[in-house]
Design a protein around this motif. Sequence first.
Motif, PDB file in Angstrom:
ATOM      1  N   PHE A  44       0.896  -1.278   0.046  1.00 45.83           N
ATOM      2  CA  PHE A  44      -0.005  -0.123  -0.038  1.00 45.83           C
ATOM      3  C   PHE A  44       1.012   1.378   0.064  1.00 45.83           C
ATOM      4  CE2 PHE A  44      -4.074  -1.674   2.081  1.00 45.83           C
ATOM      5  CZ  PHE A  44      -4.636  -2.377   0.758  1.00 45.83           C
ATOM      6  N   ALA A  45       2.032   1.127   0.595  1.00 44.13           N
ATOM      7  CA  ALA A  45       2.922   2.313   0.936  1.00 44.13           C
ATOM      8  C   ALA A  45       3.067   3.264  -0.393  1.00 44.13           C
ATOM      9  CB  ALA A  45       4.093   2.084   1.412  1.00 44.13           C
ATOM     10  N   PRO A  46       3.600   2.350  -1.834  1.00 46.50           N
ATOM     11  CA  PRO A  46       3.843   3.069  -2.915  1.00 46.50           C
ATOM     12  C   PRO A  46       2.548   3.664  -3.694  1.00 46.50           C
ATOM     13  CG  PRO A  46       4.889   0.968  -2.806  1.00 46.50           C
ATOM     14  CD  PRO A  46       4.001   0.942  -1.703  1.00 46.50           C
ATOM     15  N   LEU A  47       1.437   3.117  -2.992  1.00 44.39           N
ATOM     16  CA  LEU A  47       0.031   3.378  -3.733  1.00 44.39           C
ATOM     17  C   LEU A  47      -0.441   4.759  -2.918  1.00 44.39           C
ATOM     18  CD1 LEU A  47      -1.521  -0.052  -4.486  1.00 44.39           C
ATOM     19  CD2 LEU A  47      -0.336   1.389  -6.093  1.00 44.39           C
ATOM     20  N   GLY A  48       0.166   4.872  -1.875  1.00 46.64           N
ATOM     21  CA  GLY A  48      -0.167   6.467  -1.253  1.00 46.64           C
ATOM     22  C   GLY A  48      -1.451   5.980  -0.366  1.00 46.64           C
ATOM     23  N   LEU A  49      -1.576   4.700  -0.170  1.00 45.39           N
ATOM     24  CA  LEU A  49      -3.042   4.363   0.684  1.00 45.39           C
ATOM     25  C   LEU A  49      -2.767   4.255   2.068  1.00 45.39           C
ATOM     26  CD1 LEU A  49      -4.165   1.593  -1.797  1.00 45.39           C
ATOM     27  CD2 LEU A  49      -5.030   3.961  -1.668  1.00 45.39           C
ATOM     28  N   ILE A  50      -1.423   4.239   2.379  1.00 47.64           N
ATOM     29  CA  ILE A  50      -1.181   4.300   4.144  1.00 47.64           C
ATOM     30  C   ILE A  50      -1.822   5.447   4.670  1.00 47.64           C
ATOM     31  CG2 ILE A  50       0.696   4.162   5.891  1.00 47.64           C
ATOM     32  CD1 ILE A  50       0.343   1.825   4.128  1.00 47.64           C
ATOM     33  N   GLY A  51      -2.775   5.119   5.820  1.00 55.26           N
ATOM     34  CA  GLY A  51      -3.308   6.182   6.499  1.00 55.26           C
ATOM     35  C   GLY A  51      -4.770   6.317   6.118  1.00 55.26           C
ATOM     36  N   SER A  52      -5.168   5.761   5.006  1.00 57.08           N
ATOM     37  CA  SER A  52      -6.565   5.774   4.446  1.00 57.08           C
ATOM     38  C   SER A  52      -7.514   4.973   5.257  1.00 57.08           C
ATOM     39  CB  SER A  52      -6.601   5.927   2.943  1.00 57.08           C
ATOM     40  OG  SER A  52      -6.225   4.496   2.454  1.00 57.08           O
ATOM     41  N   LYS A  53      -8.791   5.343   5.461  1.00 60.47           N
ATOM     42  CA  LYS A  53      -9.744   4.532   5.961  1.00 60.47           C
ATOM     43  C   LYS A  53     -10.118   3.180   4.867  1.00 60.47           C
ATOM     44  CE  LYS A  53     -12.101   7.586   8.810  1.00 60.47           C
ATOM     45  NZ  LYS A  53     -11.323   9.036   8.529  1.00 60.47           N
ATOM     46  N   GLY A  54     -10.089   3.662   3.777  1.00 59.73           N
ATOM     47  CA  GLY A  54     -10.496   2.698   2.592  1.00 59.73           C
ATOM     48  C   GLY A  54      -9.359   1.654   2.683  1.00 59.73           C
ATOM     49  N   ALA A  55      -7.911   1.893   2.743  1.00 67.72           N
ATOM     50  CA  ALA A  55      -6.995   0.792   2.924  1.00 67.72           C
ATOM     51  C   ALA A  55      -7.042  -0.118   4.082  1.00 67.72           C
ATOM     52  CB  ALA A  55      -5.635   1.416   2.702  1.00 67.72           C
ATOM     53  N   LEU A  56      -7.295   0.376   5.260  1.00 69.14           N
ATOM     54  CA  LEU A  56      -7.767  -0.261   6.429  1.00 69.14           C
ATOM     55  C   LEU A  56      -9.140  -1.117   6.419  1.00 69.14           C
ATOM     56  CD1 LEU A  56      -6.704  -0.754   9.173  1.00 69.14           C
ATOM     57  CD2 LEU A  56      -7.960   1.170   9.949  1.00 69.14           C
ATOM     58  N   MET A  57     -10.022  -0.694   5.659  1.00 71.23           N
ATOM     59  CA  MET A  57     -11.192  -1.754   5.496  1.00 71.23           C
ATOM     60  C   MET A  57     -10.852  -2.887   4.656  1.00 71.23           C
ATOM     61  SD  MET A  57     -14.181   1.481   4.392  1.00 71.23           S
ATOM     62  CE  MET A  57     -14.800   2.559   5.309  1.00 71.23           C
ATOM     63  N   LEU A  58     -10.353  -2.522   3.683  1.00 70.56           N
ATOM     64  CA  LEU A  58      -9.683  -3.820   2.775  1.00 70.56           C
ATOM     65  C   LEU A  58      -9.046  -4.692   3.686  1.00 70.56           C
ATOM     66  CD1 LEU A  58      -8.806  -2.051  -0.499  1.00 70.56           C
ATOM     67  CD2 LEU A  58     -11.137  -3.169  -0.043  1.00 70.56           C
ATOM     68  N   GLY A  59      -7.868  -4.304   4.392  1.00 70.65           N
ATOM     69  CA  GLY A  59      -7.289  -5.012   5.332  1.00 70.65           C
ATOM     70  C   GLY A  59      -8.019  -5.926   6.218  1.00 70.65           C
ATOM     71  N   HIS A  60      -8.957  -5.257   7.000  1.00 70.73           N
ATOM     72  CA  HIS A  60      -9.907  -5.893   7.819  1.00 70.73           C
ATOM     73  C   HIS A  60     -10.743  -6.767   7.188  1.00 70.73           C
ATOM     74  CE1 HIS A  60      -9.283  -2.668  11.222  1.00 70.73           C
ATOM     75  NE2 HIS A  60      -8.061  -3.372  10.806  1.00 70.73           N
ATOM     76  N   ALA A  61     -11.262  -6.592   5.932  1.00 69.92           N
ATOM     77  CA  ALA A  61     -12.389  -7.402   5.280  1.00 69.92           C
ATOM     78  C   ALA A  61     -11.475  -8.690   4.857  1.00 69.92           C
ATOM     79  CB  ALA A  61     -12.527  -6.762   3.908  1.00 69.92           C
ATOM     80  N   VAL A  62     -10.284  -8.746   4.628  1.00 65.80           N
ATOM     81  CA  VAL A  62      -9.349 -10.120   4.457  1.00 65.80           C
ATOM     82  C   VAL A  62      -9.475 -10.830   5.730  1.00 65.80           C
ATOM     83  CG1 VAL A  62      -7.106 -10.898   4.175  1.00 65.80           C
ATOM     84  CG2 VAL A  62      -8.157  -8.872   2.709  1.00 65.80           C
ATOM     85  N   ILE A  63      -9.245 -10.266   6.948  1.00 60.27           N
ATOM     86  CA  ILE A  63      -9.093 -11.078   8.034  1.00 60.27           C
ATOM     87  C   ILE A  63     -10.409 -11.627   8.611  1.00 60.27           C
ATOM     88  CG2 ILE A  63      -6.829  -9.978   8.759  1.00 60.27           C
ATOM     89  CD1 ILE A  63      -8.387  -8.484  10.999  1.00 60.27           C
ATOM     90  N   ALA A  64     -11.623 -10.718   8.365  1.00 58.87           N
ATOM     91  CA  ALA A  64     -12.734 -11.144   8.466  1.00 58.87           C
ATOM     92  C   ALA A  64     -13.421 -12.235   7.658  1.00 58.87           C
ATOM     93  CB  ALA A  64     -13.838  -9.860   8.801  1.00 58.87           C
TER      94      ALA A  64
END
Length: 601
Positions: free
Chosen positions: A459-479
């Motif tokens: 996510f870092a090269p894509l500039g997604l670190i710190g965004s709620k959307g990126a965190l949503m996707l990460g949590h969706a994977v573990i859920a």
Amino acid sequence: MSVMDIAAVEGGAPSTNWFARNRSWLLLLVPAMVFLLLLFAVPVLHILRLSFVDGKTGELTLANYAQIFSASVYLDSLWITFKLGLITTVICVVGGYPVAYLLTSSSNSVSRKLLVLVMLPFWTSFLVRGFAWMILLGRTGAVNSILKSLGLIDAPLQLIYNFNGALIGMVHSLMPLFIIAAAPTMARIDRNLSNAAATMGASHSQAFWKIYFPLSVPGVAAGAILVFITSIGFFLTPTLLGGRGETVISRIIIREVEEGLDWGFAGALSVLLLATAGLLFLAYDRVVGISNLAGESKNKSAGVSRFWAAALEVPARAGTAVEKFFGNIFPARADRPNRAWAKAPVWFVAVLVLVFLVLPIFVVIPVSLQQQKYLTWPPKLFSFQWYEGFFNSTLWLRALSNSVIVGIGASLVATIVGSLAAIGLASEGVKGRSAWLLLLILPLIVPHVIFAVGLFYVFAPLGLIGSKGALMLGHAVIALPYVVITVMAVVKNYDRRLTQAAWTMGASPWKTFWRIQFPLVRAGMLAAFLFAFVTSFDDLTISLFVTAGMSATLPKEMWSAATMQVDPQLSAVSTIVLLIVLSIMAVGAFLQARSSRKFEG
């Protein structure tokens, strides 16, 4: 059942075309497979690649792996990690087995009550549980205060910030996982086998150890493997309760990324954990079969080996001796000559385990109402100053808002994708069901710290670190695994004759799904949504990496507060989190039970 089920219907007769029967369930699996490929497999594979790359030159190297053995601190950390995981697993098996046995062998009313007591700690935040043990085991905590008031000690005991403290917290955190993983296999065991053995003259202990226990070994193995794999990737509880002297390997991985930016070395440590998890599951699949995790009764072993037969002789004889002991204390009456006291020691152990699991969670509530500004026991009641501090704090309220927003988004994604996959897996004619299931539950198997590090790197090269959307996707994977398991548990009771009846009346497959199947599975999907929300709401590992100090969630703020200064403010936050989770649990359990009743009806 899938949306486009077993066959197309022409003139009321189902098609026998193989492709028509099987394409539908495969299409339902595609979204989940693509989702996991992009957001789970790619990050984990990046970690694998980085472990073989020199961070300065970019060339292939094994130096990162050699570094693990270059300093004693890393070897000591590995030893602590595996020792803590192994002892935790053994205690969870010994203590959790009686609870799982009673959960699956008692009456429906008793089983429901036991299930509530097991699920309560299972869905309670790890941070809340860790903080509760800090209150209980601290120098001025409940245990030391009680022992001192009884005159048993003169000075406070050092119960936490050592290996014992970490072990207590780990066992408390992971024993519910073992019980839930082992119970499905134990529930499928035919009780008539033990009854038949009793009619042949076998005692209750002999029937249990000779027949029941060997049949429960696949479930025990599944629970033990899940506990061990989770424990070696765990860092929260060992950090809170173990102190600096009990640093686990996951904590070093986080430190190498956050402080040293040494991706290659962090990747090598991650691969070591991943290889351990993979080898364990490979061994389990070879001996038992991964289908047991899906609730299917397929055991790859032909029977109990001579090794198992010899090994089980010891507990069989011990169980017979215990049964005889209780029989002498409570002799059978003349009108009930076959009355058994074999369950008496089982209930004794189970009650102790349940008290250990449930009571510590609620210790945070009285502390959150104390007047003192430091943790002490017993607390001086009543004051709502810590709750006022929470609701007047912009920091805490923003973190709570972020957790709720991210949790809803992650749960929606996981529920939609996971429900489609679960319905597909529950269809008839699925080829390689166990393999598909294994792919879907991989986020549950792979230590979360590995996935979190990989996700940050992607996510870092894509500039997604710190965004709620990126965190949503990460949590969706573990859920996702929890959604699949929850929905499959509901769909498997579906009566396929309802679908066939609708087809004979001229309904299309899609219309059949929306008018018949979906209303029945809807409550189960809502329960899965709530369970996914709790999973997201409780996550710390993914949040530590993906938020990077921005859009911090409630667990991340609690973690920061707990590592800097432990005060009653944390108990108020923990109580709020506990009440939120309990409310969601109650609604989810009600909806799941309601959905199951609809299917059975």
